[in-house]
Design a protein around this motif. Structure first.
Motif, PDB file in Angstrom:
ATOM      1  N   PRO A 105      38.613  28.505  38.938  1.00 14.23           N
ATOM      2  CA  PRO A 105      37.607  29.023  39.834  1.00 14.23           C
ATOM      3  C   PRO A 105      36.134  28.618  39.533  1.00 14.23           C
ATOM      4  O   PRO A 105      35.686  29.242  37.885  1.00 14.23           O
ATOM      5  CB  PRO A 105      38.031  30.590  40.133  1.00 14.23           C
ATOM      6  CG  PRO A 105      38.894  31.465  39.799  1.00 14.23           C
ATOM      7  CD  PRO A 105      39.031  30.096  38.511  1.00 14.23           C
ATOM      8  N   GLY A 106      35.389  28.144  40.515  1.00 19.33           N
ATOM      9  CA  GLY A 106      33.979  28.004  40.212  1.00 19.33           C
ATOM     10  C   GLY A 106      32.907  28.457  40.655  1.00 19.33           C
ATOM     11  O   GLY A 106      33.123  30.084  41.204  1.00 19.33           O
ATOM     12  N   ASP A 107      32.103  28.335  40.538  1.00 22.36           N
ATOM     13  CA  ASP A 107      30.422  29.745  41.275  1.00 22.36           C
ATOM     14  C   ASP A 107      30.540  29.098  42.806  1.00 22.36           C
ATOM     15  O   ASP A 107      29.997  30.468  42.860  1.00 22.36           O
ATOM     16  CB  ASP A 107      29.623  29.287  40.350  1.00 22.36           C
ATOM     17  CG  ASP A 107      29.517  29.513  38.743  1.00 22.36           C
ATOM     18  OD1 ASP A 107      30.100  30.618  39.180  1.00 22.36           O
ATOM     19  OD2 ASP A 107      28.783  29.740  38.139  1.00 22.36           O
ATOM     20  N   TYR A 115      42.851  23.912  37.697  1.00 19.07           N
ATOM     21  CA  TYR A 115      41.439  24.116  37.701  1.00 19.07           C
ATOM     22  C   TYR A 115      41.160  25.482  37.454  1.00 19.07           C
ATOM     23  O   TYR A 115      41.479  26.361  38.851  1.00 19.07           O
ATOM     24  CB  TYR A 115      40.797  23.010  38.113  1.00 19.07           C
ATOM     25  CG  TYR A 115      41.319  21.409  38.399  1.00 19.07           C
ATOM     26  CD1 TYR A 115      41.123  21.440  37.220  1.00 19.07           C
ATOM     27  CD2 TYR A 115      41.721  21.195  39.702  1.00 19.07           C
ATOM     28  CE1 TYR A 115      41.332  19.473  36.452  1.00 19.07           C
ATOM     29  CE2 TYR A 115      42.170  19.742  39.027  1.00 19.07           C
ATOM     30  CZ  TYR A 115      42.374  18.621  37.833  1.00 19.07           C
ATOM     31  OH  TYR A 115      42.524  18.132  37.241  1.00 19.07           O
ATOM     32  N   TRP A 128      33.653  28.273  47.938  1.00 19.00           N
ATOM     33  CA  TRP A 128      34.076  27.324  48.398  1.00 19.00           C
ATOM     34  C   TRP A 128      35.388  26.793  46.926  1.00 19.00           C
ATOM     35  O   TRP A 128      36.189  26.177  47.715  1.00 19.00           O
ATOM     36  CB  TRP A 128      34.049  25.993  49.122  1.00 19.00           C
ATOM     37  CG  TRP A 128      33.317  25.173  48.510  1.00 19.00           C
ATOM     38  CD1 TRP A 128      34.288  24.369  47.326  1.00 19.00           C
ATOM     39  CD2 TRP A 128      32.048  24.571  49.016  1.00 19.00           C
ATOM     40  NE1 TRP A 128      32.915  23.534  47.392  1.00 19.00           N
ATOM     41  CE2 TRP A 128      31.628  23.582  48.400  1.00 19.00           C
ATOM     42  CE3 TRP A 128      30.997  24.772  49.641  1.00 19.00           C
ATOM     43  CZ2 TRP A 128      30.429  22.869  47.832  1.00 19.00           C
ATOM     44  CZ3 TRP A 128      29.907  24.588  49.667  1.00 19.00           C
ATOM     45  CH2 TRP A 128      29.898  23.603  48.702  1.00 19.00           C
ATOM     46  N   GLU A 129      34.764  27.138  45.758  1.00 14.92           N
ATOM     47  CA  GLU A 129      35.295  26.917  44.652  1.00 14.92           C
ATOM     48  C   GLU A 129      36.323  28.397  44.234  1.00 14.92           C
ATOM     49  O   GLU A 129      36.997  28.106  43.057  1.00 14.92           O
ATOM     50  CB  GLU A 129      34.773  26.088  43.817  1.00 14.92           C
ATOM     51  CG  GLU A 129      33.837  25.345  44.332  1.00 14.92           C
ATOM     52  CD  GLU A 129      32.707  24.735  43.020  1.00 14.92           C
ATOM     53  OE1 GLU A 129      32.233  23.291  42.772  1.00 14.92           O
ATOM     54  OE2 GLU A 129      32.172  25.505  42.569  1.00 14.92           O
ATOM     55  N   ARG A 130      35.767  29.427  44.896  1.00 16.70           N
ATOM     56  CA  ARG A 130      36.692  30.570  44.578  1.00 16.70           C
ATOM     57  C   ARG A 130      37.963  30.901  44.024  1.00 16.70           C
ATOM     58  O   ARG A 130      38.627  31.635  44.044  1.00 16.70           O
ATOM     59  CB  ARG A 130      35.897  31.742  44.942  1.00 16.70           C
ATOM     60  CG  ARG A 130      34.305  32.044  45.261  1.00 16.70           C
ATOM     61  CD  ARG A 130      33.848  31.859  43.768  1.00 16.70           C
ATOM     62  NE  ARG A 130      34.055  33.315  43.390  1.00 16.70           N
ATOM     63  CZ  ARG A 130      33.650  34.142  41.534  1.00 16.70           C
ATOM     64  NH1 ARG A 130      33.129  32.754  40.599  1.00 16.70           N
ATOM     65  NH2 ARG A 130      34.083  34.361  41.015  1.00 16.70           N
ATOM     66  N   ASN A 132      37.183  28.226  29.883  1.00 16.09           N
ATOM     67  CA  ASN A 132      36.639  28.368  30.904  1.00 16.09           C
ATOM     68  C   ASN A 132      35.859  29.202  30.532  1.00 16.09           C
ATOM     69  O   ASN A 132      35.474  28.947  29.541  1.00 16.09           O
ATOM     70  CB  ASN A 132      37.099  29.769  31.958  1.00 16.09           C
ATOM     71  CG  ASN A 132      35.996  29.958  33.206  1.00 16.09           C
ATOM     72  OD1 ASN A 132      35.835  29.250  34.065  1.00 16.09           O
ATOM     73  ND2 ASN A 132      35.530  31.332  32.443  1.00 16.09           N
ATOM     74  N   GLY A 187      39.676  28.727  42.957  1.00 17.52           N
ATOM     75  CA  GLY A 187      40.409  27.357  42.757  1.00 17.52           C
ATOM     76  C   GLY A 187      41.370  25.992  42.976  1.00 17.52           C
ATOM     77  O   GLY A 187      41.162  25.548  44.255  1.00 17.52           O
ATOM     78  N   HIS A 188      41.903  25.276  41.808  1.00 17.51           N
ATOM     79  CA  HIS A 188      42.387  23.977  42.706  1.00 17.51           C
ATOM     80  C   HIS A 188      43.194  23.576  41.695  1.00 17.51           C
ATOM     81  O   HIS A 188      43.733  24.237  40.658  1.00 17.51           O
ATOM     82  CB  HIS A 188      41.076  23.302  43.008  1.00 17.51           C
ATOM     83  CG  HIS A 188      41.329  21.941  43.567  1.00 17.51           C
ATOM     84  ND1 HIS A 188      42.008  21.860  44.403  1.00 17.51           N
ATOM     85  CD2 HIS A 188      41.476  20.290  43.379  1.00 17.51           C
ATOM     86  CE1 HIS A 188      42.119  21.042  44.656  1.00 17.51           C
ATOM     87  NE2 HIS A 188      41.829  19.325  44.243  1.00 17.51           N
ATOM     88  N   ARG A 247      34.635  24.799  34.439  1.00 22.45           N
ATOM     89  CA  ARG A 247      35.985  25.448  35.174  1.00 22.45           C
ATOM     90  C   ARG A 247      36.572  25.596  34.286  1.00 22.45           C
ATOM     91  O   ARG A 247      36.848  23.727  33.280  1.00 22.45           O
ATOM     92  CB  ARG A 247      36.383  25.242  36.087  1.00 22.45           C
ATOM     93  CG  ARG A 247      34.809  25.887  36.980  1.00 22.45           C
ATOM     94  CD  ARG A 247      34.880  24.814  39.244  1.00 22.45           C
ATOM     95  NE  ARG A 247      36.556  24.982  39.202  1.00 22.45           N
ATOM     96  CZ  ARG A 247      36.195  24.722  40.486  1.00 22.45           C
ATOM     97  NH1 ARG A 247      35.630  23.771  41.139  1.00 22.45           N
ATOM     98  NH2 ARG A 247      37.787  24.789  40.732  1.00 22.45           N
ATOM     99  N   TYR A 290      35.784  19.045  36.460  1.00 23.69           N
ATOM    100  CA  TYR A 290      35.483  20.395  36.296  1.00 23.69           C
ATOM    101  C   TYR A 290      35.054  20.759  35.030  1.00 23.69           C
ATOM    102  O   TYR A 290      34.474  22.126  34.762  1.00 23.69           O
ATOM    103  CB  TYR A 290      36.957  20.266  36.147  1.00 23.69           C
ATOM    104  CG  TYR A 290      37.624  20.417  38.395  1.00 23.69           C
ATOM    105  CD1 TYR A 290      37.141  21.526  39.371  1.00 23.69           C
ATOM    106  CD2 TYR A 290      38.514  18.800  38.703  1.00 23.69           C
ATOM    107  CE1 TYR A 290      37.509  21.242  40.465  1.00 23.69           C
ATOM    108  CE2 TYR A 290      38.414  19.332  39.820  1.00 23.69           C
ATOM    109  CZ  TYR A 290      37.886  19.699  40.907  1.00 23.69           C
ATOM    110  OH  TYR A 290      38.174  19.198  42.097  1.00 23.69           O
TER     111      TYR A 290
END
Length: 404
Positions: free
Chosen positions: A43-45, A41, A48-50, A252, A52-53, A111, A106
Motif C-alpha cells: 500500500p501507498g500513502d 506492491y 487510492w493507493e491504500r 516497505n 496496494g497493487h 512501497r 514503486y
C-alpha cells in the motif's frame, strides 16, 4: 588475410547466427523459456493507493526481457470520467510496462515489491502470455471496474486461474476468508479517518457478507498470501506448491496498515454522547449554540441520507445498496431545520416538524430492532451508537419547547 581465411570467418559468423536463439522477447518466446511471476506492491500513502497493487510478470529466460502486465490504469481525460465514476461505471485498462521501470517506480515511492515465481508448465505459460497480449488489444483492453469483484487484482487472479485451468479458484473457494469487505476497507483506509468514516457509513449489507479466500483475494496482499496455499500437479502423480520461490525485491518504507480493523463503536459512541450532551446543555443555557449544533447535525443527517439514497437508486455501486443507515440519517432531517431554528425564539415546532420527528424516532427504533434480530447482515453498530443519543436529545429539547 587470405581469401580462404575470409571465407572461413564468414562461415563461422553464419554458423553463430544460426545457433543463436531466434526468439527475442516475451512476445514470441517458447513456453519453456517463459518465467511467470506474481508481483505484489504494498500500500501507498495516497488514499487510492491504500489497497496496494499487483501485476503479472512475464520474463524470457533467453533474452532477459521482462514485462509487467497490470489492470490498474484509468484515464482522467476520458469523456465524462467523473460522472461515470459517480454513477459506478468506471472504465479501467490493462497495460504493459518493462519490469524494471515498473518496480523502480514503486521502490522509489517506498512501497514494498515482492516477486512470487509460479510453477506453470510451458503450455500454461504460453497460454497466459497469449491471453495477456490478446487482452492488450484496444478492443479488449477496457473493462468496467468494481472495487470488490472486478478490480486490478481480481483480473490478475482470474488470468492466472484461467491459465491453470481453474486450480486457484477450486482451492480458494474452499477456504474461509479472514474479514469482510467492510472490515478490509476500514482497516486499509484507517490512515485517512474522515474518508474511512465516509466509506463505512456509505457501505450497505453487501459489504458485510462472509467471504471465502477467493473473494477476499480482491486485495493484492490477500492474493499474495492465498496463492501460497495452492498446490498443482507436478506430472509425476504428485503435487507441488504453485509458488516456487518468493523474493522481497524492495522493503516497505511507509507506515504499515493495521492487521485488524479499528473498532469504531467506542469513538462514534462517545462522539454521539458528547454531541447529545452539548445539545441539551446548550438548549438550557445558550440557544444560539443550540441552534448551531442541531442545524449542523440535521444538515449532516439530511445530506448523508440523500447521498445514500442516490447511491442506492441511481448508481451501480451495489455495495451501497439497501443501506440501513438510511433509517438513522435521511432527508426527513431537512424538515426539522426550521423547528430548531425557531427554538431561539421559543416557537413550538409545527405539525409537519412533529410528524417528521415522530417518523424519525420510529425509523430509529426500527434500525435498533433490525440490528438486534438474528440474521441481520449489515454491521452498523457504530452509527447506531452515534445517532441514537443525538436524536433522543433533539427530540427531548423539541418536546420541551412544545410544552413551554
Amino acid at each position: 588475410m587470405t581469401k580462404a581465411g575470409r571465407l572461413v570467418l564468414i562461415a563461422l559468423a553464419l554458423l553463430c547466427c544460426a545457433i543463436l536463439p531466434v526468439h527475442a522477447g516475451v512476445a514470441d518466446a517458447p513456453g519453456e523459456k517463459l518465467e511467470i511471476s506474481l508481483i505484489t506492491y504494498g500500500p501507498g500513502d495516497i488514499y487510492w493507493e491504500r489497497f496496494g497493487h499487483d501485476a503479472i510478470e512475464l520474463r524470457d529466460a533467453a533474452s532477459g526481457e521482462a514485462v509487467d502486465f497490470n489492470y490498474g490504469v484509468f484515464n482522467f481525460d476520458e469523456k465524462n470520467f467523473f460522472f461515470n465514476f459517480a454513477r459506478g461505471q468506471m472504465h479501467y485498462l490493462i497495460d504493459a510496462e518493462p519490469t524494471t521501470d515498473e518496480e523502480n517506480f514503486y521502490a522509489q515511492a517506498g512501497r514494498s515489491v515482492t516477486r512470487q515465481k509460479l510453477a506453470l508448465t510451458p503450455q500454461q505459460a504460453a497460454a497466459l502470455r497469449d491471453f495477456l497480449f490478446w487482452n492488450l488489444r484496444p478492443e479488449n483492453a477496457t473493462y468496467n471496474y468494481d472495487y470488490y469483484v472486478d478490480n486490478c487484482t481480481t483480473r490478475v487472479r482470474d488470468a492466472l486461474d484461467r491459465a491453470l485451468g481453474g486450480v486457484i479458484k477450486a482451492r480458494l473457494t474452499k477456504l474461509p476468508g479472514g474479514m469482510t469487505y467492510r472490515q478490509q476497507t476500514v482497516r486499509l483506509m484507517s490512515a485517512q479517518p474522515w474518508l474511512m468514516l465516509i466509506l463505512d457509513l456509505g457501505l450497505g449489507p453487501y459489504a458485510d457478507q462472509p467471504l471465502n479466500a477467493w473473494q477476499e483475494s480482491f486485495l493484492p496482499e490477500e492474493l499474495q498470501n492465498n496463492i501460497r496455499k495452492v498446490t498443482i500437479a507436478n506430472g509425476n502423480d504428485a503435487t507441488q506448491p504453485l509458488v516456487q520461490s518468493e523474493t522481497l525485491l524492495s522493503p516497505n518504507r511507509l507506515a504499515t496498515p493495521p492487521a485488524t480493523p479499528p473498532d469504531l463503536r467506542i469513538p462514534l459512541g462517545i462522539a454521539g454522547l458528547l454531541l447529545a450532551a452539548l445539545i441539551v446543555v446548550s438548549w438550557l443555557r445558550t440557544r444560539p449554540v443550540y441552534v448551531a449544533l442541531t442545524n449542523l447535525f440535521l444538515l449532516f443527517a439530511g445530506v448523508a441520507g440523500l447521498l445514500m439514497l442516490v447511491l442506492w437508486t441511481l448508481t451501480a455501486h451495489h455495495s451501497a445498496w439497501a443501506n440501513t443507515n438510511l433509517l438513522l440519517f435521511n432527508p426527513l432531517a431537512f424538515l426539522l431545520l426550521r423547528a430548531t431554528w425557531q427554538a431561539r425564539r421559543h416557537i413550538a415546532p409545527s405539525r409537519l416538524a412533529n410528524g417528521a420527528l415522530l417518523l424519525q424516532l420510529i425509523a430509529l427504533l426500527l434500525a435498533l430492532l433490525m440490528h438486534l434480530l438474528p440474521g441481520v447482515v449489515q454491521q452498523n453498530q457504530p452509527w447506531i451508537l452515534f445517532a441514537l443519543p443525538c436524536w433522543l436529545a433533539l427530540a427531548w429539547t423539541l418536546r420541551h419547547i412544545r410544552s413551554a
